[in-house]
Enzyme design. Structure first.
Site, PDB file in Angstrom:
ATOM      1  CG  HIS A  51      57.402  15.465  63.224  1.00 40.08           C
ATOM      2  ND1 HIS A  51      57.640  15.858  64.526  1.00 40.08           N
ATOM      3  CD2 HIS A  51      57.701  14.143  63.174  1.00 40.08           C
ATOM      4  CE1 HIS A  51      58.058  14.816  65.219  1.00 40.08           C
ATOM      5  NE2 HIS A  51      58.104  13.767  64.423  1.00 40.08           N
ATOM      6  NE  ARG A 108      61.557   3.951  64.578  1.00 38.41           N
ATOM      7  CZ  ARG A 108      62.760   3.926  64.040  1.00 38.41           C
ATOM      8  NH1 ARG A 108      63.458   5.026  63.916  1.00 38.41           N
ATOM      9  NH2 ARG A 108      63.267   2.798  63.620  1.00 38.41           N
ATOM     10  CB  THR A 109      58.114  10.706  68.079  1.00 38.99           C
ATOM     11  OG1 THR A 109      58.357  10.439  66.705  1.00 38.99           O
ATOM     12  CG2 THR A 109      58.084  12.201  68.309  1.00 38.99           C
ATOM     13  NE  ARG A 150      53.101  11.221  65.578  1.00 35.42           N
ATOM     14  CZ  ARG A 150      54.380  10.980  65.316  1.00 35.42           C
ATOM     15  NH1 ARG A 150      55.315  11.735  65.840  1.00 35.42           N
ATOM     16  NH2 ARG A 150      54.734  10.003  64.534  1.00 35.42           N
ATOM     17  CE  LYS A 198      32.075  14.042  67.985  1.00 31.38           C
ATOM     18  NZ  LYS A 198      32.285  14.479  66.643  1.00 31.38           N
TER      19      LYS A 198
END
Lengths: 316, 430, 176
Positions: A134, A54-55, A104, A82
């Site tokens: 956010h 969605r984002t 993100r 890592k």
């Protein structure tokens, strides 16, 4: 505003200015104009180390409506174990000519690390870092609240907002608390004690373990998604008990003010933190939040990619 | 015959003295001494017993890219240490006579300070069954300190057995106090800063519950317990209580916990990520007071070298730990002496006499007297210097103090009669 | 800083533009003035008032061109100003864009783009208070208050009572 890593990066006036810009963009794009040439020739990279379709789609739509080129990178935690790969991935994409990263990441502070480390020069928008922040979600939420509780308001004083759910692990809650406080709203966070963050006293908000107590006084009820994994860590016994204490069910919905709006950042667990009746009710603005997300992210992209004023004065 | 005369040094009591060293021990202490050998002008410098670090990670064998016994010994000499204790969390783990003897021999061949291996408490640091404690004690390395540092011996039964077992040779268990269930995924001190940053909190009680438990167990079996890197005010209170009861517990604090707080994490720079985590200012002040009043016995560096790769990443992925040998004295002088909390006598106690005694390190931490081993450090108490990350002798660069101005600088270090640091330069071999 | 136009001269220049518009558009049928923020908005309002007193009322609005600029790298971002369309829209109208200074022509290029997305006017003209030269695009003004030859090392500053408290046009060296 080169980067947007945290709501703390914004002054009150800057936040309002983003909301104003978004409001104009909404009018501008409401009619036939779906696409503006503003970011033509610029490249936005969605750098997603965590699943969030969605984002990502929202940022992608925002960038494309401003005519930017968009490239997407997705990797889940398992394939990129890592942390070094954040550096490598960002540098690799920058070498391909990226002007702005939408990041993100599951690690709190990842956007700050990327911005502060000097690994890359591109601009950075935090699209959710771990359990930290956010910021664009908070901006779109305030944009939505502003529309429903007085268009053009620069001061949210008198607006009572309840944020309900897993406050401790919610980046949405953190950013919203910071922004709503900046705008002057009256914020109460509501959760079982296990999900109230340590040191909540320093957040400058009220907190409560009882959802029902002031239910009828809220102008905005913002429900947070509950991660079912939390049950295994003994934050609460099970979904039923959680829903009973902290879910927005029909009975609670009916006790809300008629003017109150119901919000949720999505994706929802229907029947857990929010009942279908509440999610689909007339008071729900959940789909509007989604639409506003694109508009607000357009405003943020525009604000971030505007360069320094080196043009000579006197009109162009 | 090797003769060195330390001229006009400031003794612990403030008097100006000369010390004549012959071979590896002190031959004469007085004023107006003369020699046909080397004379080191120590005017304005404080003469202190060589420092003893009870908590050092030298990373050899296994992680030689971050530190070796030699590079760690050089860093130690630079920091004024004449003895260090190599923690057991190497690859392979120092849980057998073979590994501890290897480390011990590497220390001998480096020849810059005594390197005392610390043996693991549990085999492979897995916390399940005892390591070969007896074999390590009887080995050439004569191990007396045992620790699973990096991990807590969380099983109370295993802890009890270990405490009992080391009684036969007067050993001590150094506990890394961290209740594992209370620190799953923990990243930094639990508190308002962690909440704001969205980093998983590391509660003080995770340390304090183990400190309390192990003090009671050690007392019940009448053995010796040493608590590594105390970091909270609550731990201090528990140790204070235990000492008031006459229980045989000793405790250490690191230089970084005397100076830094969890506010540092606001940058998300993992250089400040350490185990136990940096705590609040309230904790820092309690630790300082406890070090001054004797509740905390010693300063230990918890020198923990890490490669750039392990620190150049987002916080959650980064390794825990900081290097500390080369900045230890400066931090202690800056936080404890400059603030007036303690004097040089106490500094000698916490950085040399007491740790040597806890570890049973012979020839270390001795009072200045004829016949004593010549382990000395000469410190310019007024010198203000900047920590230079690039100039560290450690193979790793993970200092949280780059560019920081510290007071009190190590000028010379003398290890068993040998000048291993002269005018800030480490003795080099060709 | 030297004064080029004072308040009286600005009024005179605008009046002249108004008369030229009347001459060109008999009866002012279908004329729509679109001011370009910030100062073009007020100039359009003044022109509309003048036209109303000389001939007939005309519709006017504002056109924000921020999102259509091609120089986003060069300028700081700013909050958008509302684009206000007159009730009758611009479809088939004779639109006259109104701005304070005509310089490179890029603002007008952006304005034409922005206008194109709002409708299809019958014609588009441009009225400016000052034309300072140095065009970078093939654009010219139909109505000019005053031509002011400038060097690139100078800046032209227009002040209007509505925002600046005074009416004036000044030239100053570009601040380094």
């Amino acid at each position: 505003m080169k980067n947007l890593l945290s709501i703390n990066d914004l002054s009150h006036d800057e936040a309002i200015s983003i909301l104003d810009t978004a409001a104009e963009l909404q009018k501008l794009t409401a009619g036939t104009v779906k696409k503006l040439p503003t970011l033509r020739g610029r490249t936005v990279a969605n750098l997603f180390f965590e699943d969030s379709t969605r984002t990502r789609l929202s940022f992608e739509a925002a960038a494309k409506r401003l005519s930017a080129d968009v490239i997407n990178f997705s990797a889940k935690g398992s394939s990129v174990s890592k942390g070094e790969s954040l550096k490598d991935t960002a540098q690799t994409l920058e070498a391909m000519g990226v002007d702005l990263f939408v990041l993100r990441h599951p690690a709190s502070g990842a956007a700050t690390s990327l911005a502060e480390s000097g690994w890359v020069h591109a601009h950075i928008i935090n699209a959710g870092d771990g359990t930290h922040e956010h910021p664009t979600q908070a901006l779109l939420d305030s944009f939505t609240i502003r529309k429903h509780h007085g268009i053009g308001r620069n001061d949210f004083s008198g607006v009572k907002v309840a944020i309900v759910g897993d406050i401790a692990h919610s980046r949405v809650a953190r950013s919203n608390v910071l922004l709503l406080k900046k705008l002057g709203a009256d914020v109460t966070v509501i959760a079982p004690p296990t999900l109230i963050p340590h040191g909540i006293e320093s957040w400058g908000v009220q907190h409560s373990y009882d959802f029902d107590e002031d239910l009828a006084s809220f102008d905005v009820v913002m429900m947070l998604r509950v991660q079912l994994e939390r049950m295994n860590d003994a934050y609460f016994p099970n979904g039923r008990e959680y829903a009973r204490g902290y879910g927005l069910d029909e009975s609670r919905l009916h006790r809300l003010k008629k003017s109150a709006i119901v919000m949720h950042p999505g994706p929802m667990n229907r029947g857990l933190e929010i009942s279908s009746a509440s999610a689909d009710s007339a008071q729900s603005v959940i789909l509007e939040q989604v639409a506003n997300g694109v508009i607000v992210r357009m405003a943020v992209l525009y604000r971030s990619l505007g360069g320094p004023d080196i043009a000579s004065a006197g009109g162009l | 015959m090797n003769e060195i005369l330390l001229k006009n040094a400031i003794a612990l009591d403030g008097s100006i003295i000369d010390v004549l060293i012959m071979e590896s021990s002190v031959a004469q202490v007085g004023v107006g001494l003369e020699t046909s050998g080397e004379i080191i002008d120590c005017g304005g410098l404080r003469l202190l017993p060589g420092f003893v670090d009870l908590h050092t990670h030298l990373r050899e064998p296994g992680k030689e890219n971050t530190e070796t016994v030699l590079s760690g010994s050089q860093a130690a000499a630079r920091g004024g240490f004449t003895a260090v204790s190599a923690m057991a969390n190497t690859y392979p783990v120092a849980d057998s006579a073979g590994v501890v003897e290897q480390v011990w021999r590497l220390g001998k061949s480096a020849g810059l300070c005594d390197v005392y291996p610390i043996g693991a408490v549990s085999a492979g640091l897995e916390g399940e069954k005892l390591a070969e404690i007896g074999a390590m004690a009887e080995s050439a390395a004569r191990v007396r300190v045992f620790s699973d540092d990096g991990k807590c011996v969380s099983d109370p039964l295993l802890m009890r057995r270990a405490l009992e077992y080391v009684k036969s040779f007067g050993g001590v268990i150094a506990q890394h106090a961290q209740e594992p269930r209370l620190t799953i995924g923990a990243q930094m001190n639990e508190g308002s800063v962690a909440s704001e940053l969205g980093l998983a909190g590391w509660p003080a009680v995770a340390e304090e519950s183990i400190v309390a438990r192990d003090i009671l167990i050690a007392n019940a079996v009448q053995s010796r317990l040493h608590i590594c890197h105390l970091s909270t005010r609550g731990s201090v209170e528990i140790v204070r209580w235990a000492k008031a009861q006459g229980m045989a517990v000793t405790a250490e604090v690191t230089p970084h916990h005397l100076l830094l707080t969890d506010e540092s994490a606001r940058t998300y720079d993992p250089i400040y990520k350490v185990n136990p985590p940096l705590r609040s200012m309230e904790d820092v002040l309690a630790l300082r007071a406890a070090l001054a009043d004797g509740t905390i016995d010693i300063v230990a560096t918890d020198h923990a070298p890490h490669s750039d790769e392990d620190k150049e990443c987002e916080w959650a992925s980064a390794a825990f730990g900081m290097v500390g040998l080369e900045s230890a004295l400066g931090i202690v002088v800056t936080t404890m002496i400059e603030s007036g909390l303690m004097d040089w006598q106490r500094l000698a106690e916490v950085m040399s006499y007491a740790p040597a005694k806890i570890g049973g390190y012979e020839g270390q931490g001795e009072m200045l007297a004829v016949g004593a081993q010549a382990n000395f450090v000469l410190v310019d108490p007024q010198s203000e210097w900047l920590v230079d990350r690039e100039a560290l002798l450690s193979r790793s660069r993970n200092t949280p103090f780059p560019g920081m101005k510290l007071t009190g600088e190590v000028i010379h270090t003398i290890y068993r009669g040998k000048v291993v640091l002269r005018n800030r330069k480490v003795l080099s071999y060709e | 800083m030297s004064l080029i136009l004072d308040g009286t001269e600005i009024s005179r220049a605008l009046k002249r533009i108004a008369h030229e518009i009347v001459e060109h558009h008999h009866g002012l049928n279908s004329v729509v003035l679109m001011g370009i923020p910030t100062r073009g908005k007020y100039l359009a309002e003044r022109l509309a008032a003048m036209l109303a007193s000389i001939e007939a009322p005309v519709e006017h609005g504002t056109l924000d061109i921020t999102m259509h600029r091609d120089d986003i790298r060069l300028r700081p971002p700013r909050a958008l100003v509302p684009t206000l369309l007159p009730v009758g829209g611009i479809e088939g109208k004779s639109v006259i864009l109104v701005d304070d200074v005509l310089f490179s022509g890029r603002t007008i290029r952006a304005a034409l783009d922005a206008l194109g997305e709002l409708g299809r006017p019958a014609s588009v003209q441009l009225a400016v208070l000052v034309d300072r030269g140095h065009r970078e695009l093939p654009i010219r003004a139909d109505y000019v208050g005053k031509n002011i030859p400038t060097s690139l090392k100078e800046s032209v500053k227009v002040s209007l009572i509505e925002i600046d408290g005074i009416d004036s046009v000044e030239i100053a060296p570009v601040s380094p």
